[in-house]
Design an enzyme around this catalytic site. Structure first.
Site, mmCIF file in Angstrom:
data_model
loop_
_atom_site.group_PDB
_atom_site.id
_atom_site.type_symbol
_atom_site.label_atom_id
_atom_site.label_comp_id
_atom_site.label_asym_id
_atom_site.label_seq_id
_atom_site.Cartn_x
_atom_site.Cartn_y
_atom_site.Cartn_z
ATOM 1 N N GLU A 255 69.476 27.927 -84.535
ATOM 2 C CA GLU A 255 71.145 28.203 -83.586
ATOM 3 C C GLU A 255 71.353 27.607 -82.883
ATOM 4 O O GLU A 255 70.048 26.620 -81.334
ATOM 5 C CB GLU A 255 71.713 29.798 -83.250
ATOM 6 C CG GLU A 255 71.373 30.714 -84.312
ATOM 7 C CD GLU A 255 72.300 30.491 -85.170
ATOM 8 O OE1 GLU A 255 73.377 29.399 -85.240
ATOM 9 O OE2 GLU A 255 71.872 30.702 -86.665
ATOM 10 N N CYS A 289 76.788 28.385 -76.983
ATOM 11 C CA CYS A 289 77.348 27.710 -77.662
ATOM 12 C C CYS A 289 78.146 27.577 -78.447
ATOM 13 O O CYS A 289 78.884 27.566 -79.277
ATOM 14 C CB CYS A 289 75.978 27.471 -79.169
ATOM 15 S SG CYS A 289 76.024 29.924 -79.586
HETATM 16 N N1 NAI Z 1 73.321 26.566 -78.765
HETATM 17 C C1 NAI Z 1 72.889 27.317 -77.612
HETATM 18 O O1 NAI Z 1 72.546 28.133 -76.794
HETATM 19 C C2 NAI Z 1 72.070 26.165 -76.343
HETATM 20 C C3 NAI Z 1 72.651 24.709 -76.617
HETATM 21 N N2 NAI Z 1 71.902 24.127 -75.528
HETATM 22 C C4 NAI Z 1 72.605 23.021 -75.709
HETATM 23 O O2 NAI Z 1 71.248 21.466 -75.152
HETATM 24 C C5 NAI Z 1 71.624 20.824 -74.519
HETATM 25 C C6 NAI Z 1 70.481 20.571 -73.090
HETATM 26 O O3 NAI Z 1 69.845 21.515 -72.941
HETATM 27 P P1 NAI Z 1 68.092 22.203 -72.959
HETATM 28 O O4 NAI Z 1 67.592 23.168 -72.158
HETATM 29 O O5 NAI Z 1 67.099 21.177 -72.921
HETATM 30 O O6 NAI Z 1 68.090 22.714 -74.479
HETATM 31 P P2 NAI Z 1 66.936 23.136 -74.991
HETATM 32 O O7 NAI Z 1 67.118 22.894 -76.646
HETATM 33 O O8 NAI Z 1 65.929 21.691 -74.384
HETATM 34 O O9 NAI Z 1 66.015 24.005 -74.888
HETATM 35 C C7 NAI Z 1 65.612 25.010 -75.680
HETATM 36 C C8 NAI Z 1 64.417 25.686 -75.727
HETATM 37 O O10 NAI Z 1 63.675 24.662 -76.746
HETATM 38 C C9 NAI Z 1 62.301 24.609 -76.113
HETATM 39 N N3 NAI Z 1 62.036 23.158 -75.860
HETATM 40 C C10 NAI Z 1 62.475 21.736 -75.770
HETATM 41 N N4 NAI Z 1 62.129 21.089 -75.955
HETATM 42 C C11 NAI Z 1 61.142 21.338 -77.174
HETATM 43 C C12 NAI Z 1 60.426 21.103 -77.892
HETATM 44 N N5 NAI Z 1 60.331 19.334 -78.161
HETATM 45 N N6 NAI Z 1 59.786 21.448 -78.947
HETATM 46 C C13 NAI Z 1 59.485 22.959 -79.055
HETATM 47 N N7 NAI Z 1 60.609 23.284 -78.614
HETATM 48 C C14 NAI Z 1 60.863 23.025 -77.560
HETATM 49 C C15 NAI Z 1 63.267 24.242 -74.622
HETATM 50 O O11 NAI Z 1 61.712 24.718 -73.287
HETATM 51 C C16 NAI Z 1 64.071 26.342 -74.423
HETATM 52 O O12 NAI Z 1 63.246 26.872 -74.524
HETATM 53 C C17 NAI Z 1 72.119 21.638 -73.317
HETATM 54 O O13 NAI Z 1 73.089 20.739 -72.853
HETATM 55 C C18 NAI Z 1 73.741 22.553 -74.751
HETATM 56 O O14 NAI Z 1 74.260 21.638 -75.383
HETATM 57 C C19 NAI Z 1 70.956 24.457 -74.697
HETATM 58 C C20 NAI Z 1 70.537 25.938 -74.390
HETATM 59 C C21 NAI Z 1 71.505 26.704 -75.138
HETATM 60 O O1 AKG Z 2 78.841 34.287 -77.407
HETATM 61 C C1 AKG Z 2 77.536 34.751 -77.198
HETATM 62 O O2 AKG Z 2 77.942 36.291 -76.962
HETATM 63 C C2 AKG Z 2 76.850 34.690 -77.874
HETATM 64 C C3 AKG Z 2 77.185 33.042 -78.118
HETATM 65 C C4 AKG Z 2 75.430 32.074 -77.773
HETATM 66 O O3 AKG Z 2 74.726 32.385 -78.593
HETATM 67 C C5 AKG Z 2 75.088 31.224 -77.441
HETATM 68 O O4 AKG Z 2 75.884 30.550 -76.630
HETATM 69 O O5 AKG Z 2 73.752 30.742 -77.192
#
Ligand code: NAI
Ligand code: AKG
Length: 487
Positions: A255, A289
């Site tokens: 996701e 997200c």
């Molecule tokens: N879809 C969502 O809900 C989210 C989206 N994001 C997006 O990501 C951007 C950066 O946020 P980050 O916290 O740096 O996200 P990220 O994708 O780096 O981190 C998410 C998870 O993946 C882990 N991770 C990091 N590098 C990895 C690798 N090479 N292999 C496996 N796992 C790894 C992290 O430690 C964390 O547990 C945000 O600005 C946003 O745009 C961030 C958090 C949640």
């Molecule tokens: O909108 C929500 O309650 C969930 C959003 C979500 O899953 C996320 O930002 O990763």
């Protein structure tokens, strides 16, 4: 407390015990509203620590899967009761650790309780179908088998809900888990695991290992004894995990990002649309997200909508989420704050006009935190960076259009397809929107953010791996179907 919080150190939970990492190195988590406050220290674990957790998970899963769904469900009900009795403590930890306001943190923790109960009940629901065989003497039916060990990699923006909405279905269907939380939210996640510990799960069934993404996250994706990986986070990391899992034949579920549009039609209830836009875009400081990012407004109501939107934005109280009356907290950390500021910079450079906000807040009580103003741009075209890339911060791009067709074209003109809203009172336009919008979550007269635990959640295009989480949909990822014929 059974958790070892001496010197605010939160340990790994492996094979039913809180243990230090083999490296004895720690990451310091500071309060994003007041960076002078250390919330806790979490282990920078190594692959050796991960191996122990995976081995424990593998070993325990053989017995765990043999329990009835009813018995497994009882552990989840117990964990739910314990978490419910600790909502205040867990929510406060969440606000201190990643900044969302206390009411939002309490709401999220209560949601975690409800998710645990929902999946506990799943232990008594059907897992298969009887399918007519062409052989009249045969009985043909489907049943489900767990994957084995499930690796769970979670982000920081929902420190309780996301770990639980992945862990609870994994467990109820007979998998054991190794969870790696985002470091920025690892203290809060340790508190959730303490609830699992107190619920008495057999040793090794639930494990948590903290550490850098490129060590522990990558290690989970690569590990030959991890049979399935579920991830929420950035697109860059999600794609790497998907490729790694595919290469070794593991099941995976991703996701990732969103660039969620809201369309405001000329016949919309503008007050309702404004409320929902503000809530969708700025709650949790836009770090969802599903956050509203692009607001596409029909030209004959554009000025009135903008005026109301700006007036409401002006009322937002930014500050430390622990304080009463604060509506929007800080960005999670300095890196995220700088990312948001750099997008604002790009928006200006590419010719968008700043209507309100756009600045970091540093005066007085803001001095020690990662605070930013809620921000609105207009004169945004669909090719601009701020209209294409996920910002993950409190930034709205306003776009004026002449027709609903143009609105829909713009809404779909991004690589993502997670959530999308329309505000209209015209049923035909609602139906066209449902049919034509590229989004996994379609919202009519409702904000883009906010999901219900009993319904499928996930996106189209680059927002997900085309699978769905939550509700009954979770069984599709966390189990394999066996088709049985007996005669
Ligand atoms: N879809 C969502 O809900 C989210 C989206 N994001 C997006 O990501 C951007 C950066 O946020 P980050 O916290 O740096 O996200 P990220 O994708 O780096 O981190 C998410 C998870 O993946 C882990 N991770 C990091 N590098 C990895 C690798 N090479 N292999 C496996 N796992 C790894 C992290 O430690 C964390 O547990 C945000 O600005 C946003 O745009 C961030 C958090 C949640
Ligand atoms: O909108 C929500 O309650 C969930 C959003 C979500 O899953 C996320 O930002 O990763």
């Amino acid at each position: 407390m059974t958790i070892n919080t001496q010197n605010k150190r939160y340990l790994n939970y492996v094979n039913g015990e809180w243990i230090e990492s083999s490296k004895n190195e720690w990451t310091e988590n500071r309060n994003p509203a007041n960076t002078e406050e250390v919330v806790g220290y979490v282990p920078k674990s190594s692959n050796e620590d991960l191996d122990k957790a995976v081995a424990a998970a593998k070993n325990s899963q053989k017995e765990w899967k043999k329990l009835s769904g009813d018995v497994r469900g009882k552990y989840l009900y117990k964990a739910a009761d314990i978490l419910e009795s600790r909502i205040d403590e867990v929510a406060e930890s969440m606000t201190r650790e990643m900044g969302k306001t206390l009411p939002e943190a309490k709401g999220e923790t209560a949601r975690g309780v409800a998710i645990l109960r929902y999946y506990a009940g799943e232990g008594l629901r059907k897992v298969g179908d009887v399918i007519p065989s062409t052989d009249k003497e045969a009985l043909m039916f489907t049943t489900r088998a767990p994957l084995g060990v499930v690796g769970i990699i979670t982000p920081w923006n929902f420190p309780v809900a996301i770990p639980i909405w992945k862990a609870a279905p994994a467990l109820i269907y007979g998998n054991s888990i190794v969870l790696k939380p985002a470091t920025e939210a690892a203290v809060t996640c340790a508190k959730v695991f303490e609830c699992f510990e107190l619920a008495g799960f057999p040793s090794g069934v639930v494990n948590m290992v903290t550490g850098p993404g490129n060590v522990i996250g990558k290690g989970i994706a690569n590990h030959s004894d991890v049979n399935g990986i579920t991830f929420t986070g950035s697109n860059t990391v999600g794609k790497q995990i998907g490729q790694t899992a595919l290469a070794r034949g593991a099941k995976y579920q991703l996701e990732m990002g969103g660039k969620n549009p809201v369309i405001v039609d000329a016949d919309a209830d503008l007050d309702q649309a404004v409320e929902a836009t503000i809530s969708g875009a700025f709650r949790s400081t836009g770090q969802k997200c599903t956050a509203t990012s692009r607001v596409i407004v029909l030209e004959n109501v554009y000025d009135r909508f903008k005026e109301k939107l700006v007036a409401k934005t002006n009322e937002i109280i930014v500050g430390d989420g622990l304080q009463e009356g604060v509506w929007m907290g800080p960005a999670v950390n300095e890196r995220q704050l700088n990312t948001v500021l750099s997008y604002i910079q790009k928006g200006r450079k590419e010719g968008a006009s700043l209507v309100i906000g756009g600045e970091r807040l540093t005066a007085g009580s803001f001095e020690k935190g990662h605070f930013i103003q809620p921000t609105i741009f207009e004169n945004v075209t669909t090719s601009m960076t701020i209209a294409q890339e996920e910002i993950f911060g409190p930034v709205i791009t306003l776009m004026k259009v002449n027709t609903m067709e143009e609105a829909l074209n713009i809404a779909n003109d991004v690589e993502f397809g997670l959530s999308a809203s329309i505000f209209t009172s015209n049923i035909q336009k609602m139906l066209t929107f449902i049919e034509d919008i590229d989004a996994g979550l379609v919202r009519i007269n409702a904000e883009s953010a906010g999901v219900e635990l009993q319904a499928p959640f996930g996106g189209m295009k680059n927002s997900s791996s085309h699978s769905r989480e939550q509700g009954q949909a979770a069984i599709e990822f966390f189990t394999s179907i066996k088709t049985v014929l007996t005669k």
